[in-house]
Design a protein around this motif. Sequence first.
Motif, PDB file in Angstrom:
ATOM      1  N   HIS A 104       0.858  -1.184   0.000  1.00  0.00           N
ATOM      2  CA  HIS A 104       0.000   0.000   0.000  1.00  0.00           C
ATOM      3  C   HIS A 104       0.893   1.231   0.000  1.00  0.00           C
ATOM      4  O   HIS A 104       2.127   1.119   0.083  1.00  0.00           O
ATOM      5  CB  HIS A 104      -0.966  -0.016   1.193  1.00  0.00           C
ATOM      6  CG  HIS A 104      -0.291  -0.193   2.509  1.00  0.00           C
ATOM      7  ND1 HIS A 104       0.349   0.831   3.170  1.00  0.00           N
ATOM      8  CD2 HIS A 104      -0.138  -1.297   3.284  1.00  0.00           C
ATOM      9  CE1 HIS A 104       0.860   0.393   4.298  1.00  0.00           C
ATOM     10  NE2 HIS A 104       0.579  -0.917   4.400  1.00  0.00           N
ATOM     11  N   SER A 105       0.302   2.396  -0.103  1.00  0.00           N
ATOM     12  CA  SER A 105       1.084   3.623  -0.248  1.00  0.00           C
ATOM     13  C   SER A 105       2.030   3.876   0.912  1.00  0.00           C
ATOM     14  O   SER A 105       3.071   4.502   0.740  1.00  0.00           O
ATOM     15  CB  SER A 105       0.155   4.821  -0.438  1.00  0.00           C
ATOM     16  OG  SER A 105      -0.719   4.948   0.668  1.00  0.00           O
ATOM     17  N   GLY A 106       1.728   3.355   2.078  1.00  0.00           N
ATOM     18  CA  GLY A 106       2.556   3.620   3.244  1.00  0.00           C
ATOM     19  C   GLY A 106       3.721   2.676   3.453  1.00  0.00           C
ATOM     20  O   GLY A 106       4.591   2.945   4.281  1.00  0.00           O
ATOM     21  N   ASN A 107       3.782   1.560   2.704  1.00  0.00           N
ATOM     22  CA  ASN A 107       4.869   0.601   2.947  1.00  0.00           C
ATOM     23  C   ASN A 107       5.662   0.231   1.699  1.00  0.00           C
ATOM     24  O   ASN A 107       6.397  -0.750   1.697  1.00  0.00           O
ATOM     25  CB  ASN A 107       4.326  -0.668   3.613  1.00  0.00           C
ATOM     26  CG  ASN A 107       3.546  -1.561   2.669  1.00  0.00           C
ATOM     27  OD1 ASN A 107       3.151  -1.164   1.573  1.00  0.00           O
ATOM     28  ND2 ASN A 107       3.287  -2.780   3.104  1.00  0.00           N
ATOM     29  N   LYS A 108       5.548   0.993   0.640  1.00  0.00           N
ATOM     30  CA  LYS A 108       6.251   0.646  -0.603  1.00  0.00           C
ATOM     31  C   LYS A 108       7.757   0.582  -0.398  1.00  0.00           C
ATOM     32  O   LYS A 108       8.418  -0.323  -0.896  1.00  0.00           O
ATOM     33  CB  LYS A 108       5.900   1.628  -1.716  1.00  0.00           C
ATOM     34  CG  LYS A 108       4.483   1.451  -2.237  1.00  0.00           C
ATOM     35  CD  LYS A 108       4.185   2.436  -3.343  1.00  0.00           C
ATOM     36  CE  LYS A 108       2.751   2.266  -3.836  1.00  0.00           C
ATOM     37  NZ  LYS A 108       2.442   3.223  -4.903  1.00  0.00           N
ATOM     38  N   GLN A 109       8.321   1.542   0.345  1.00  0.00           N
ATOM     39  CA  GLN A 109       9.765   1.552   0.579  1.00  0.00           C
ATOM     40  C   GLN A 109      10.208   0.272   1.290  1.00  0.00           C
ATOM     41  O   GLN A 109      11.167  -0.382   0.885  1.00  0.00           O
ATOM     42  CB  GLN A 109      10.158   2.782   1.399  1.00  0.00           C
ATOM     43  CG  GLN A 109      11.651   2.923   1.572  1.00  0.00           C
ATOM     44  CD  GLN A 109      12.009   4.110   2.414  1.00  0.00           C
ATOM     45  OE1 GLN A 109      12.332   3.926   3.584  1.00  0.00           O
ATOM     46  NE2 GLN A 109      11.936   5.307   1.855  1.00  0.00           N
ATOM     47  N   ILE A 112       9.993  -2.685  -1.141  1.00  0.00           N
ATOM     48  CA  ILE A 112      11.041  -2.650  -2.172  1.00  0.00           C
ATOM     49  C   ILE A 112      12.368  -3.141  -1.619  1.00  0.00           C
ATOM     50  O   ILE A 112      13.033  -3.984  -2.218  1.00  0.00           O
ATOM     51  CB  ILE A 112      11.200  -1.221  -2.745  1.00  0.00           C
ATOM     52  CG1 ILE A 112       9.980  -0.844  -3.592  1.00  0.00           C
ATOM     53  CG2 ILE A 112      12.481  -1.103  -3.563  1.00  0.00           C
ATOM     54  CD1 ILE A 112       9.935   0.629  -3.987  1.00  0.00           C
ATOM     55  N   TYR A 113      12.786  -2.618  -0.477  1.00  0.00           N
ATOM     56  CA  TYR A 113      14.119  -2.899   0.039  1.00  0.00           C
ATOM     57  C   TYR A 113      14.203  -4.117   0.958  1.00  0.00           C
ATOM     58  O   TYR A 113      15.231  -4.779   0.998  1.00  0.00           O
ATOM     59  CB  TYR A 113      14.670  -1.672   0.775  1.00  0.00           C
ATOM     60  CG  TYR A 113      14.905  -0.509  -0.157  1.00  0.00           C
ATOM     61  CD1 TYR A 113      16.052  -0.426  -0.921  1.00  0.00           C
ATOM     62  CD2 TYR A 113      13.949   0.492  -0.276  1.00  0.00           C
ATOM     63  CE1 TYR A 113      16.260   0.639  -1.789  1.00  0.00           C
ATOM     64  CE2 TYR A 113      14.140   1.558  -1.137  1.00  0.00           C
ATOM     65  CZ  TYR A 113      15.301   1.625  -1.895  1.00  0.00           C
ATOM     66  OH  TYR A 113      15.487   2.671  -2.758  1.00  0.00           O
ATOM     67  N   ASP A 114      13.161  -4.399   1.700  1.00  0.00           N
ATOM     68  CA  ASP A 114      13.243  -5.435   2.720  1.00  0.00           C
ATOM     69  C   ASP A 114      12.568  -6.756   2.351  1.00  0.00           C
ATOM     70  O   ASP A 114      12.826  -7.767   2.981  1.00  0.00           O
ATOM     71  CB  ASP A 114      12.635  -4.927   4.036  1.00  0.00           C
ATOM     72  CG  ASP A 114      13.336  -3.672   4.546  1.00  0.00           C
ATOM     73  OD1 ASP A 114      14.501  -3.445   4.167  1.00  0.00           O
ATOM     74  OD2 ASP A 114      12.705  -2.908   5.295  1.00  0.00           O
ATOM     75  N   ILE A 130       0.354  10.204  -5.804  1.00  0.00           N
ATOM     76  CA  ILE A 130       0.048  10.615  -4.433  1.00  0.00           C
ATOM     77  C   ILE A 130       1.369  10.976  -3.744  1.00  0.00           C
ATOM     78  O   ILE A 130       2.433  10.467  -4.108  1.00  0.00           O
ATOM     79  CB  ILE A 130      -0.719   9.529  -3.636  1.00  0.00           C
ATOM     80  CG1 ILE A 130       0.090   8.241  -3.543  1.00  0.00           C
ATOM     81  CG2 ILE A 130      -2.093   9.268  -4.225  1.00  0.00           C
ATOM     82  CD1 ILE A 130      -0.538   7.203  -2.635  1.00  0.00           C
ATOM     83  N   VAL A 131       1.293  11.839  -2.761  1.00  0.00           N
ATOM     84  CA  VAL A 131       2.492  12.343  -2.092  1.00  0.00           C
ATOM     85  C   VAL A 131       3.340  11.209  -1.523  1.00  0.00           C
ATOM     86  O   VAL A 131       4.578  11.228  -1.621  1.00  0.00           O
ATOM     87  CB  VAL A 131       2.108  13.352  -0.984  1.00  0.00           C
ATOM     88  CG1 VAL A 131       3.309  13.763  -0.175  1.00  0.00           C
ATOM     89  CG2 VAL A 131       1.429  14.567  -1.589  1.00  0.00           C
ATOM     90  N   GLU A 132       2.711  10.199  -0.955  1.00  0.00           N
ATOM     91  CA  GLU A 132       3.446   9.092  -0.353  1.00  0.00           C
ATOM     92  C   GLU A 132       4.334   8.356  -1.359  1.00  0.00           C
ATOM     93  O   GLU A 132       5.370   7.797  -0.981  1.00  0.00           O
ATOM     94  CB  GLU A 132       2.475   8.096   0.303  1.00  0.00           C
ATOM     95  CG  GLU A 132       1.765   8.630   1.524  1.00  0.00           C
ATOM     96  CD  GLU A 132       0.542   9.490   1.202  1.00  0.00           C
ATOM     97  OE1 GLU A 132      -0.064  10.016   2.152  1.00  0.00           O
ATOM     98  OE2 GLU A 132       0.195   9.653   0.013  1.00  0.00           O
ATOM     99  N   ASP A 133       3.969   8.364  -2.635  1.00  0.00           N
ATOM    100  CA  ASP A 133       4.784   7.699  -3.646  1.00  0.00           C
ATOM    101  C   ASP A 133       6.187   8.295  -3.733  1.00  0.00           C
ATOM    102  O   ASP A 133       7.144   7.609  -4.079  1.00  0.00           O
ATOM    103  CB  ASP A 133       4.118   7.784  -5.026  1.00  0.00           C
ATOM    104  CG  ASP A 133       2.928   6.852  -5.164  1.00  0.00           C
ATOM    105  OD1 ASP A 133       2.813   5.899  -4.361  1.00  0.00           O
ATOM    106  OD2 ASP A 133       2.108   7.072  -6.072  1.00  0.00           O
ATOM    107  N   SER A 134       6.327   9.568  -3.420  1.00  0.00           N
ATOM    108  CA  SER A 134       7.633  10.220  -3.525  1.00  0.00           C
ATOM    109  C   SER A 134       8.642   9.652  -2.531  1.00  0.00           C
ATOM    110  O   SER A 134       9.840   9.813  -2.698  1.00  0.00           O
ATOM    111  CB  SER A 134       7.491  11.728  -3.322  1.00  0.00           C
ATOM    112  OG  SER A 134       7.109  12.010  -1.992  1.00  0.00           O
TER     113      SER A 134
END
Length: 160
Positions: A104-109, A112-114, A130-134
């Motif tokens: 979801h928008s809040g856990n993409k990072q 991706i990495y973990d 959406i801002v969170e994508d940045s």
Amino acid sequence: MEAFSSAGFTKADFTRMTEESKLMFRKGSQHLLKLCQGCDIRFLIVSGGISELIQHSLRMLERHNLDQGEQSHDFTSVGILSNEFEYSNDSASTVSGYREPLIHSGNKQEVIYDHSGVDLRKNVIVMGDIVEDSQMVRDANHETVLRVGFLNRQVQEESD
């Protein structure tokens, strides 16, 4: 995802849903995908959506090229990191569950990495609506991060 899992959808249902939907790629997406493919630039779609729908949408984009008499482009090299279903072994390939973690928008990072094992390059372009994508990449892991935000047309029209 839980609702899809309990509803008894099949792989064929996702194909039908995509073909009957009015959803379209953002204007210029096809050109961008072709350009990246021609320049050997890896393209990864990270989405909180459903992987099967994204895959079928890319196939429809390929078919659209052929229908328009354009050169065929195979977009199967486009990476997709999105929510995926698990399927039963029956002949219909019925949805039996989904893979975790849910994206979801809040856990993409984090995904991706973990969790994904995706190896990103030293320079990345992050695009989102959406801002969170940045914030989906860790700046410290890259030499250059270019962020592009899209204003959704509906929001723009409402403010006019």
